[in-house]
Scaffold this motif. Structure first.
Motif, mmCIF file in Angstrom:
data_model
loop_
_atom_site.group_PDB
_atom_site.id
_atom_site.type_symbol
_atom_site.label_atom_id
_atom_site.label_comp_id
_atom_site.label_asym_id
_atom_site.label_seq_id
_atom_site.Cartn_x
_atom_site.Cartn_y
_atom_site.Cartn_z
ATOM 1 N N PRO A 9 0.836 -1.205 0.000
ATOM 2 C CA PRO A 9 0.000 0.000 0.000
ATOM 3 C C PRO A 9 0.869 1.253 0.000
ATOM 4 C CG PRO A 9 0.151 -0.882 2.207
ATOM 5 C CD PRO A 9 0.888 -1.845 1.319
ATOM 6 N N THR A 10 0.287 2.343 -0.445
ATOM 7 C CA THR A 10 0.975 3.631 -0.405
ATOM 8 C C THR A 10 0.083 4.637 0.313
ATOM 9 O OG1 THR A 10 2.039 3.137 -2.520
ATOM 10 C CG2 THR A 10 2.078 5.426 -1.793
ATOM 11 N N PRO A 11 0.503 5.121 1.461
ATOM 12 C CA PRO A 11 1.732 4.748 2.166
ATOM 13 C C PRO A 11 1.505 3.524 3.056
ATOM 14 C CG PRO A 11 0.622 6.457 3.393
ATOM 15 C CD PRO A 11 -0.223 6.205 2.162
ATOM 16 N N ILE A 12 2.593 2.966 3.572
ATOM 17 C CA ILE A 12 2.494 1.939 4.613
ATOM 18 C C ILE A 12 2.161 2.662 5.917
ATOM 19 C CG2 ILE A 12 3.764 0.201 5.931
ATOM 20 C CD1 ILE A 12 5.413 -0.348 3.428
ATOM 21 N N ARG A 13 1.083 2.225 6.572
ATOM 22 C CA ARG A 13 0.576 2.976 7.724
ATOM 23 C C ARG A 13 0.807 2.287 9.067
ATOM 24 N NH1 ARG A 13 -3.680 3.417 3.954
ATOM 25 N NH2 ARG A 13 -5.050 2.045 5.164
ATOM 26 N N ALA A 14 1.325 1.068 9.045
ATOM 27 C CA ALA A 14 1.604 0.352 10.292
ATOM 28 C C ALA A 14 2.774 -0.597 10.036
ATOM 29 C CB ALA A 14 0.371 -0.412 10.777
ATOM 30 N N PRO A 15 3.555 -0.929 11.075
ATOM 31 C CA PRO A 15 4.817 -1.651 10.861
ATOM 32 C C PRO A 15 4.668 -3.164 10.758
ATOM 33 C CG PRO A 15 4.604 -1.109 13.170
ATOM 34 C CD PRO A 15 3.417 -0.482 12.484
ATOM 35 N N PHE A 16 3.725 -3.613 9.935
ATOM 36 C CA PHE A 16 3.476 -5.033 9.782
ATOM 37 C C PHE A 16 3.707 -5.468 8.341
ATOM 38 C CE2 PHE A 16 1.126 -3.912 13.539
ATOM 39 C CZ PHE A 16 1.207 -5.027 14.357
ATOM 40 N N HIS A 25 11.174 -1.314 9.246
ATOM 41 C CA HIS A 25 11.921 -0.997 10.464
ATOM 42 C C HIS A 25 12.550 0.383 10.376
ATOM 43 C CE1 HIS A 25 15.080 -1.242 13.540
ATOM 44 N NE2 HIS A 25 14.343 -2.181 14.111
ATOM 45 N N GLY A 26 13.072 0.731 9.219
ATOM 46 C CA GLY A 26 13.663 2.048 9.058
ATOM 47 C C GLY A 26 12.667 3.173 9.213
ATOM 48 N N ARG A 27 11.430 2.898 8.850
ATOM 49 C CA ARG A 27 10.399 3.940 8.933
ATOM 50 C C ARG A 27 9.795 4.056 10.325
ATOM 51 N NH1 ARG A 27 5.309 4.862 4.780
ATOM 52 N NH2 ARG A 27 4.270 6.483 5.998
ATOM 53 N N ARG A 37 13.687 -11.260 15.766
ATOM 54 C CA ARG A 37 14.814 -10.773 16.567
ATOM 55 C C ARG A 37 14.306 -9.644 17.465
ATOM 56 N NH1 ARG A 37 16.471 -14.802 14.937
ATOM 57 N NH2 ARG A 37 18.384 -15.316 13.770
ATOM 58 N N PRO A 38 13.550 -9.999 18.495
ATOM 59 C CA PRO A 38 12.911 -8.958 19.311
ATOM 60 C C PRO A 38 13.883 -7.933 19.872
ATOM 61 C CG PRO A 38 12.014 -11.117 19.856
ATOM 62 C CD PRO A 38 13.168 -11.361 18.935
ATOM 63 N N ALA A 39 15.080 -8.340 20.225
ATOM 64 C CA ALA A 39 16.046 -7.394 20.788
ATOM 65 C C ALA A 39 16.439 -6.317 19.782
ATOM 66 C CB ALA A 39 17.294 -8.140 21.260
ATOM 67 N N LYS A 40 16.229 -6.598 18.505
ATOM 68 C CA LYS A 40 16.537 -5.631 17.452
ATOM 69 C C LYS A 40 15.285 -4.950 16.903
ATOM 70 C CE LYS A 40 20.757 -7.988 15.976
ATOM 71 N NZ LYS A 40 21.502 -8.591 14.838
ATOM 72 N N GLY A 41 14.165 -5.157 17.577
ATOM 73 C CA GLY A 41 12.919 -4.548 17.113
ATOM 74 C C GLY A 41 12.305 -5.258 15.926
ATOM 75 N N LEU A 42 12.681 -6.527 15.716
ATOM 76 C CA LEU A 42 12.134 -7.338 14.633
ATOM 77 C C LEU A 42 11.365 -8.506 15.248
ATOM 78 C CD1 LEU A 42 15.322 -7.457 12.388
ATOM 79 C CD2 LEU A 42 13.259 -6.102 11.956
ATOM 80 N N THR A 90 11.841 -5.738 2.662
ATOM 81 C CA THR A 90 10.602 -5.087 3.083
ATOM 82 C C THR A 90 10.577 -4.885 4.592
ATOM 83 O OG1 THR A 90 9.472 -6.134 1.217
ATOM 84 C CG2 THR A 90 8.092 -5.178 2.939
ATOM 85 N N LEU A 91 11.006 -5.888 5.347
ATOM 86 C CA LEU A 91 11.093 -5.717 6.798
ATOM 87 C C LEU A 91 12.070 -4.605 7.159
ATOM 88 C CD1 LEU A 91 11.094 -9.418 8.051
ATOM 89 C CD2 LEU A 91 9.294 -7.717 8.437
ATOM 90 N N GLY A 92 13.180 -4.522 6.429
ATOM 91 C CA GLY A 92 14.151 -3.465 6.689
ATOM 92 C C GLY A 92 13.590 -2.089 6.431
#
Length: 296
Positions: free
Chosen positions: A18-25, A162-164, A237-242, A157-159
């Motif tokens: 989607p544009t934009p991505i509105r949630a980190p999933f 995460h960056g956003r 990788r929960p410790a890395k926010g993933l 895509t996960l990266g």
């Protein structure tokens, strides 16, 4: 089922963004593919129905609303019987192939022993797929041409997410046979949530998903009999926010397990999953409140 020439003339998978991505999933459906190469079917000893036994049929459609709610969906077009991306890159059974495997192939994992490696030997845990051995080059071609691009898309895509957002959550979507899947209390679960026994995601995520599904009337189990496969383990990788959470849905809830066609429960389950997706999208900050990355 669709019969295709190959996965050169058409994509092996789709990333719906989607544009934009509105949630980190990021939702993914790695086993929902139903496009079968003609040459693969010719190699198989199974008929066009039996070979589909390992499909997570229609799972991509069940969670398709995630895109409308602002979250990407990565879905396979290739079938699991052809290639399983929920495995290590080279979990290969040497008995299946003509030729020498790469020296770094994992030939002794429990999944290989059980016939369920990266290039599966079986469907339904017992039915042999192939008439005979297949060339090693053919297997490696599937891995280089489809497996690695799929995982590169997943990783990239996960990266980006995460960056956003400072955090990224993978919801790995699967289905399971409705029979012979008993909980500790003796009942059959409708949904099994897998977080690799508490290691692949923030505990709040599995707690919230479990509570929402139970409130909707579903019987929910955790990590038994499915704790999550390679994708959940590798990307969580929960410790890395993933964070990565596997969801297994009983097929009888939404389809006829003989014909593989949607049944009368499909729309109800799709609606309930859309509500779940909406809750995750709207409350991810609270759900992941204990995550150092999300809290920044």
């Amino acid at each position: 089922m669709r019969i295709v020439e190959d996965f050169v003339s058409e994509p092996a998978f789709d990333l719906l963004t989607p544009t934009p991505i509105r949630a980190p999933f990021l939702f993914d459906a790695p086993h929902s593919g139903r496009a079968y190469p003609a040459a693969f079917l010719a190699e198989s000893r199974l008929d066009a129905h039996a070979i589909r036994a390992s499909e997570d049929a229609h799972v991509d459609a069940l969670v398709r609303s995630c895109v409308d709610r602002g979250m990407p969906l990565l879905r396979a077009r290739f079938p699991r019987a052809f290639l399983d991306v929920n495995r290590e890159p080279l979990e290969l059974d040497p008995r299946m192939f003509d030729g020498r495997l790469p020296v770094d192939a994992n030939t002794r994992s429990p999944r290989v022993t059980g016939g369920l490696g990266t290039i599966p030997r079986l469907v339904s845990e017992s039915d042999e797929i192939y008439r005979g051995r297949i060339p090693v080059a053919e297997a490696l071609g599937r891995i280089e041409g489809i497996y690695r691009p799929y995982h590169e898309t997943l990783r990239r895509t996960l990266g980006e997410i995460h960056g956003r957002f400072g955090v990224a959550v993978l919801i790995d979507c699967h289905s399971m046979p409705s029979v012979q899947r008993m909980t500790e209390t003796g009942g059959r679960p409708d949904v099994v949530l897998g977080d690799r026994h508490g290691t692949s995601c923030h505990p709040g995520l599995i707690d919230v998903v479990s509570a929402l599904l139970r409130t909707a009337g579903y019987r929910v189990a955790r990590n038994k009999p499915y704790a999550g496969g390679f994708i959940t383990e590798h990307y969580g990788r929960p410790a890395k926010g993933l964070h990565a959470l596997q969801i297994e849905i009983a097929r009888g809830l939404y389809m006829d397990e003989t014909t593989l066609e949607p049944n009368g429960g499909f729309s109800l389950l799709q609606r309930d999953l859309d509500r779940l997706i909406g809750e995750l999208a709207g409350n991810w900050g609270l759900i992941l409140a204990g995550d150092a990355q999300a809290a920044e």
